[in-house]
Design a protein around this motif. Structure first.
Motif, PDB file in Angstrom:
ATOM      1  N   ARG A   7       0.806  -1.320   0.007  1.00 32.44           N
ATOM      2  CA  ARG A   7      -0.218  -0.170  -0.067  1.00 32.44           C
ATOM      3  C   ARG A   7       0.992   1.260   0.045  1.00 32.44           C
ATOM      4  O   ARG A   7       1.827   1.416   0.850  1.00 32.44           O
ATOM      5  CB  ARG A   7      -0.875   0.103   1.241  1.00 32.44           C
ATOM      6  CG  ARG A   7      -1.908   1.014   1.237  1.00 32.44           C
ATOM      7  CD  ARG A   7      -2.938   1.259   2.437  1.00 32.44           C
ATOM      8  NE  ARG A   7      -3.989   0.196   1.904  1.00 32.44           N
ATOM      9  CZ  ARG A   7      -5.072   0.223   2.723  1.00 32.44           C
ATOM     10  NH1 ARG A   7      -5.359   0.633   3.924  1.00 32.44           N
ATOM     11  NH2 ARG A   7      -5.943  -0.941   2.338  1.00 32.44           N
ATOM     12  N   LYS A  32      -5.821  -1.014  -6.821  1.00 28.39           N
ATOM     13  CA  LYS A  32      -6.940  -0.430  -6.328  1.00 28.39           C
ATOM     14  C   LYS A  32      -6.684   1.002  -5.562  1.00 28.39           C
ATOM     15  O   LYS A  32      -5.406   1.257  -5.093  1.00 28.39           O
ATOM     16  CB  LYS A  32      -7.334  -1.295  -5.112  1.00 28.39           C
ATOM     17  CG  LYS A  32      -8.845  -1.088  -4.551  1.00 28.39           C
ATOM     18  CD  LYS A  32      -9.079  -2.151  -3.392  1.00 28.39           C
ATOM     19  CE  LYS A  32      -9.591  -3.350  -4.065  1.00 28.39           C
ATOM     20  NZ  LYS A  32     -10.108  -4.312  -3.042  1.00 28.39           N
ATOM     21  N   ARG A  33      -7.454   1.911  -5.687  1.00 28.30           N
ATOM     22  CA  ARG A  33      -7.304   3.200  -4.991  1.00 28.30           C
ATOM     23  C   ARG A  33      -8.379   3.567  -3.728  1.00 28.30           C
ATOM     24  O   ARG A  33      -9.393   3.038  -3.999  1.00 28.30           O
ATOM     25  CB  ARG A  33      -7.817   4.321  -6.037  1.00 28.30           C
ATOM     26  CG  ARG A  33      -7.760   5.809  -5.625  1.00 28.30           C
ATOM     27  CD  ARG A  33      -7.846   6.730  -6.599  1.00 28.30           C
ATOM     28  NE  ARG A  33      -8.331   8.002  -5.871  1.00 28.30           N
ATOM     29  CZ  ARG A  33      -8.289   9.176  -6.525  1.00 28.30           C
ATOM     30  NH1 ARG A  33      -7.926   9.327  -7.599  1.00 28.30           N
ATOM     31  NH2 ARG A  33      -8.249  10.282  -5.876  1.00 28.30           N
ATOM     32  N   PHE A  34      -7.739   3.991  -2.853  1.00 30.79           N
ATOM     33  CA  PHE A  34      -8.649   4.162  -1.369  1.00 30.79           C
ATOM     34  C   PHE A  34      -8.626   5.624  -1.191  1.00 30.79           C
ATOM     35  O   PHE A  34      -7.445   6.414  -1.351  1.00 30.79           O
ATOM     36  CB  PHE A  34      -8.161   3.524  -0.250  1.00 30.79           C
ATOM     37  CG  PHE A  34      -8.094   1.891  -0.454  1.00 30.79           C
ATOM     38  CD1 PHE A  34      -9.047   1.196  -0.158  1.00 30.79           C
ATOM     39  CD2 PHE A  34      -6.750   1.355  -0.773  1.00 30.79           C
ATOM     40  CE1 PHE A  34      -9.265  -0.074  -0.374  1.00 30.79           C
ATOM     41  CE2 PHE A  34      -6.643   0.039  -0.940  1.00 30.79           C
ATOM     42  CZ  PHE A  34      -7.867  -0.911  -0.779  1.00 30.79           C
ATOM     43  N   GLU A  35      -9.459   6.113  -0.779  1.00 30.11           N
ATOM     44  CA  GLU A  35      -9.569   7.651  -0.082  1.00 30.11           C
ATOM     45  C   GLU A  35     -10.252   7.560   1.328  1.00 30.11           C
ATOM     46  O   GLU A  35     -11.342   7.005   1.389  1.00 30.11           O
ATOM     47  CB  GLU A  35     -10.324   8.455  -0.886  1.00 30.11           C
ATOM     48  CG  GLU A  35      -9.857   8.893  -2.427  1.00 30.11           C
ATOM     49  CD  GLU A  35     -10.539   9.761  -3.000  1.00 30.11           C
ATOM     50  OE1 GLU A  35     -11.055  10.845  -2.256  1.00 30.11           O
ATOM     51  OE2 GLU A  35     -10.335   9.986  -4.277  1.00 30.11           O
ATOM     52  N   LYS A  36      -9.658   8.233   2.213  1.00 25.40           N
ATOM     53  CA  LYS A  36     -10.127   8.082   3.388  1.00 25.40           C
ATOM     54  C   LYS A  36     -10.318   9.679   3.873  1.00 25.40           C
ATOM     55  O   LYS A  36      -9.255  10.476   3.861  1.00 25.40           O
ATOM     56  CB  LYS A  36      -9.099   7.519   4.401  1.00 25.40           C
ATOM     57  CG  LYS A  36      -9.395   7.525   5.780  1.00 25.40           C
ATOM     58  CD  LYS A  36      -8.328   6.933   6.646  1.00 25.40           C
ATOM     59  CE  LYS A  36      -8.235   6.907   8.156  1.00 25.40           C
ATOM     60  NZ  LYS A  36      -7.146   6.507   8.866  1.00 25.40           N
TER      61      LYS A  36
END
Length: 66
Positions: A7, A32-36
């Motif tokens: 990651r 994959k792309r994650f936004e928090k």
């Protein structure tokens, strides 16, 4: 031996393209792309509200097989 998945976080003074280049240099491709969201508590008078102040972006990379 390097792990198959890793990651990567987009750093504060880094663009998305810079992070993707860094991933490629380390031998990973994006899967994959994650936004928090990042929130902050704001106290005014007797009330406390939570306001969004930004976001953290992460990419999950998979090892590129040569």
């Amino acid at each position: 031996m390097k792990p198959n998945k890793k990651r990567f976080e987009v750093m504060e003074n880094e663009s998305l393209a810079d992070c993707l280049d860094r991933m490629k240099k380390e031998g990973y491709q994006v899967v994959k792309r994650f936004e928090k969201p990042v929130f902050q508590e704001v106290k005014s008078g007797g009330n406390t509200t939570i306001q969004p102040i930004g976001r953290q972006v992460f990419f999950e990379g998979r090892r590129i097989d040569s």
